[in-house]
Design a protein around this motif. Structure first.
Motif, PDB file in Angstrom:
ATOM      1  N   ALA A   1       0.816  -1.209   0.000  1.00 57.83           N
ATOM      2  CA  ALA A   1       0.000   0.000   0.000  1.00 57.83           C
ATOM      3  C   ALA A   1       0.852   1.262   0.000  1.00 57.83           C
ATOM      4  CB  ALA A   1      -0.925   0.000   1.211  1.00 57.83           C
ATOM      5  N   ALA A   2       2.131   1.130   0.312  1.00 55.26           N
ATOM      6  CA  ALA A   2       2.980   2.310   0.460  1.00 55.26           C
ATOM      7  C   ALA A   2       3.181   3.073  -0.841  1.00 55.26           C
ATOM      8  CB  ALA A   2       4.335   1.905   1.026  1.00 55.26           C
ATOM      9  N   ASN A   3       3.396   2.378  -1.949  1.00 57.10           N
ATOM     10  CA  ASN A   3       3.762   3.110  -3.154  1.00 57.10           C
ATOM     11  C   ASN A   3       2.904   2.785  -4.374  1.00 57.10           C
ATOM     12  OD1 ASN A   3       4.615   0.568  -3.676  1.00 57.10           O
ATOM     13  ND2 ASN A   3       6.760   1.091  -4.041  1.00 57.10           N
ATOM     14  N   SER A   4       1.829   2.031  -4.205  1.00 58.14           N
ATOM     15  CA  SER A   4       1.034   1.671  -5.372  1.00 58.14           C
ATOM     16  C   SER A   4      -0.358   2.296  -5.298  1.00 58.14           C
ATOM     17  CB  SER A   4       0.927   0.153  -5.490  1.00 58.14           C
ATOM     18  OG  SER A   4       0.291  -0.373  -4.359  1.00 58.14           O
ATOM     19  N   PHE A   5      -0.788   2.831  -6.402  1.00 61.24           N
ATOM     20  CA  PHE A   5      -2.132   3.395  -6.513  1.00 61.24           C
ATOM     21  C   PHE A   5      -2.820   2.742  -7.701  1.00 61.24           C
ATOM     22  CE2 PHE A   5      -0.302   6.472  -3.756  1.00 61.24           C
ATOM     23  CZ  PHE A   5      -1.344   7.104  -3.113  1.00 61.24           C
TER      24      PHE A   5
ATOM     25  N   ILE B   1     -15.066  12.005 -12.695  1.00 66.11           N
ATOM     26  CA  ILE B   1     -13.625  12.302 -12.642  1.00 66.11           C
ATOM     27  C   ILE B   1     -12.846  11.012 -12.360  1.00 66.11           C
ATOM     28  CG2 ILE B   1     -11.835  13.556 -11.357  1.00 66.11           C
ATOM     29  CD1 ILE B   1     -13.420  15.454 -12.966  1.00 66.11           C
ATOM     30  N   LYS B   2     -11.722  10.844 -13.053  1.00 62.22           N
ATOM     31  CA  LYS B   2     -10.851   9.690 -12.816  1.00 62.22           C
ATOM     32  C   LYS B   2      -9.641  10.164 -12.013  1.00 62.22           C
ATOM     33  CE  LYS B   2     -11.880   7.233 -17.165  1.00 62.22           C
ATOM     34  NZ  LYS B   2     -13.165   6.868 -16.823  1.00 62.22           N
ATOM     35  N   ILE B   3      -9.382   9.470 -10.889  1.00 61.93           N
ATOM     36  CA  ILE B   3      -8.211   9.780 -10.062  1.00 61.93           C
ATOM     37  C   ILE B   3      -7.539   8.474  -9.640  1.00 61.93           C
ATOM     38  CG2 ILE B   3      -9.233  11.916  -9.161  1.00 61.93           C
ATOM     39  CD1 ILE B   3      -9.576  10.444  -6.472  1.00 61.93           C
ATOM     40  N   MET B   4      -6.376   8.590  -9.033  1.00 63.93           N
ATOM     41  CA  MET B   4      -5.659   7.432  -8.513  1.00 63.93           C
ATOM     42  C   MET B   4      -5.938   7.329  -7.007  1.00 63.93           C
ATOM     43  SD  MET B   4      -4.237   6.261 -11.194  1.00 63.93           S
ATOM     44  CE  MET B   4      -2.923   5.143 -10.785  1.00 63.93           C
TER      45      MET B   4
ATOM     46  N   ILE C   1     -14.690   9.000  -0.274  1.00 57.33           N
ATOM     47  CA  ILE C   1     -13.320   9.459  -0.068  1.00 57.33           C
ATOM     48  C   ILE C   1     -13.296  10.983  -0.129  1.00 57.33           C
ATOM     49  CG2 ILE C   1     -12.232   7.373  -0.992  1.00 57.33           C
ATOM     50  CD1 ILE C   1     -11.675   8.977  -3.577  1.00 57.33           C
ATOM     51  N   VAL C   2     -12.249  11.576   0.418  1.00 60.73           N
ATOM     52  CA  VAL C   2     -12.056  13.019   0.375  1.00 60.73           C
ATOM     53  C   VAL C   2     -11.021  13.317  -0.711  1.00 60.73           C
ATOM     54  CG1 VAL C   2     -11.313  15.045   1.668  1.00 60.73           C
ATOM     55  CG2 VAL C   2     -12.619  13.257   2.811  1.00 60.73           C
ATOM     56  N   VAL C   3     -11.380  14.247  -1.634  1.00 60.19           N
ATOM     57  CA  VAL C   3     -10.509  14.604  -2.746  1.00 60.19           C
ATOM     58  C   VAL C   3     -10.078  16.059  -2.586  1.00 60.19           C
ATOM     59  CG1 VAL C   3     -10.365  14.829  -5.255  1.00 60.19           C
ATOM     60  CG2 VAL C   3     -11.702  12.978  -4.258  1.00 60.19           C
TER      61      VAL C   3
ATOM     62  N   GLU D   1      -6.432  15.144  -6.353  1.00 62.53           N
ATOM     63  CA  GLU D   1      -5.851  13.873  -5.908  1.00 62.53           C
ATOM     64  C   GLU D   1      -6.586  13.373  -4.678  1.00 62.53           C
ATOM     65  OE1 GLU D   1      -1.784  14.898  -5.171  1.00 62.53           O
ATOM     66  OE2 GLU D   1      -1.193  14.637  -7.259  1.00 62.53           O
ATOM     67  N   TYR D   2      -6.473  12.050  -4.445  1.00 62.73           N
ATOM     68  CA  TYR D   2      -7.020  11.415  -3.247  1.00 62.73           C
ATOM     69  C   TYR D   2      -6.366  12.032  -2.019  1.00 62.73           C
ATOM     70  CZ  TYR D   2      -7.492   7.772   0.341  1.00 62.73           C
ATOM     71  OH  TYR D   2      -7.726   7.111   1.506  1.00 62.73           O
ATOM     72  N   SER D   3      -7.169  12.302  -0.978  1.00 60.60           N
ATOM     73  CA  SER D   3      -6.627  12.872   0.243  1.00 60.60           C
ATOM     74  C   SER D   3      -6.731  11.887   1.409  1.00 60.60           C
ATOM     75  CB  SER D   3      -7.365  14.164   0.586  1.00 60.60           C
ATOM     76  OG  SER D   3      -6.849  14.744   1.737  1.00 60.60           O
ATOM     77  N   GLU D   4      -7.961  11.362   1.633  1.00 57.08           N
ATOM     78  CA  GLU D   4      -8.175  10.434   2.750  1.00 57.08           C
ATOM     79  C   GLU D   4      -9.543   9.783   2.608  1.00 57.08           C
ATOM     80  OE1 GLU D   4      -7.899  13.116   6.040  1.00 57.08           O
ATOM     81  OE2 GLU D   4      -9.780  14.080   5.582  1.00 57.08           O
ATOM     82  N   ARG D   5      -9.807   8.800   3.482  1.00 58.70           N
ATOM     83  CA  ARG D   5     -11.135   8.217   3.530  1.00 58.70           C
ATOM     84  C   ARG D   5     -12.076   9.178   4.234  1.00 58.70           C
ATOM     85  NH1 ARG D   5     -10.260   1.952   5.274  1.00 58.70           N
ATOM     86  NH2 ARG D   5     -10.423   1.055   3.191  1.00 58.70           N
TER      87      ARG D   5
END
Length: 187
Positions: free
Chosen positions: A147-151, A160-163, A174-176, A182-186
């Motif tokens: 989970a550390a480096n893969s999106f 909208i498409k994001i990683m 999720i919070v953008v 970009e993804y910020s947090e759940r």
């Protein structure tokens, strides 16, 4: 209005220049080997959206305009215009939908945003920095990925498409971050 030197212009500053209101999009300070230093500034007109590249020497004086900011609630969109309402006075204001650019899909019904005014004329709108969205679809988790480096790619409910990190699944909130998209947090 305050006069500032040409080398004090920063991105986000609103200037009165050539008879119009302009916002500084980019400001680059250049010190050539010969001659005096100057600021190369990219400006965008707040009324019609046109762009202008201008050089300001440190001796040049420009008018910096302070805009009044009011929190307003988004009501609806009609014929390419966004309708906002002031919660205190119930006054309604129209702004073109392209004022938000690529961030337009993040605008949700009833959302409170900041509208900037100059002498009772609405000029600009700013979304909140973080917005909650629902993930419509995303790829399943691949075993062995850390989970550390893969999106992985995900499509949100607004198209909208994001990683997103691998632990985020479909139908999750999720919070953008609307500035970086970009993804910020759940949520």
């Amino acid at each position: 209005m305050a006069k500032i030197n040409g080398n004090e212009i920063r991105p986000g500053n609103v200037l009165e220049h050539n008879g119009g209101l302009w916002v500084a999009v980019k400001a680059e300070h250049v010190k050539p080997g010969k001659g005096g230093a100057f600021a190369q500034v990219e400006l965008r007109n707040l009324r019609n959206g046109s762009k202008l590249n201008e050089r300001f020497r440190s001796a040049d004086k420009v008018e910096r305009v302070r805009l009044e900011q009011r929190d307003m609630q988004f009501l609806y969109e009609n014929d390419g215009m966004l309708i906002f309402m002031d919660a205190q006075t119930y006054d309604q204001v129209e702004l073109p939908s392209d004022i938000l650019g690529e961030r337009r899909p993040f605008l949700q019904d009833g959302m409170t945003i900041q509208v900037e005014f100059h002498e009772q004329e609405a000029l600009n709108a700013t979304l909140p920095q973080k917005v909650t969205c629902r993930v419509d679809e995303t790829e399943p988790v691949v075993k062995g990925q850390t989970a550390a480096n893969s999106f992985k790619p995900a499509t949100l409910d607004n198209g909208i498409k994001i990683m997103v990190p691998p632990f985020v699944g479909p139908d999750e909130d999720i919070v953008v971050n609307t500035e970086t998209m970009e993804y910020s947090e759940r949520a």
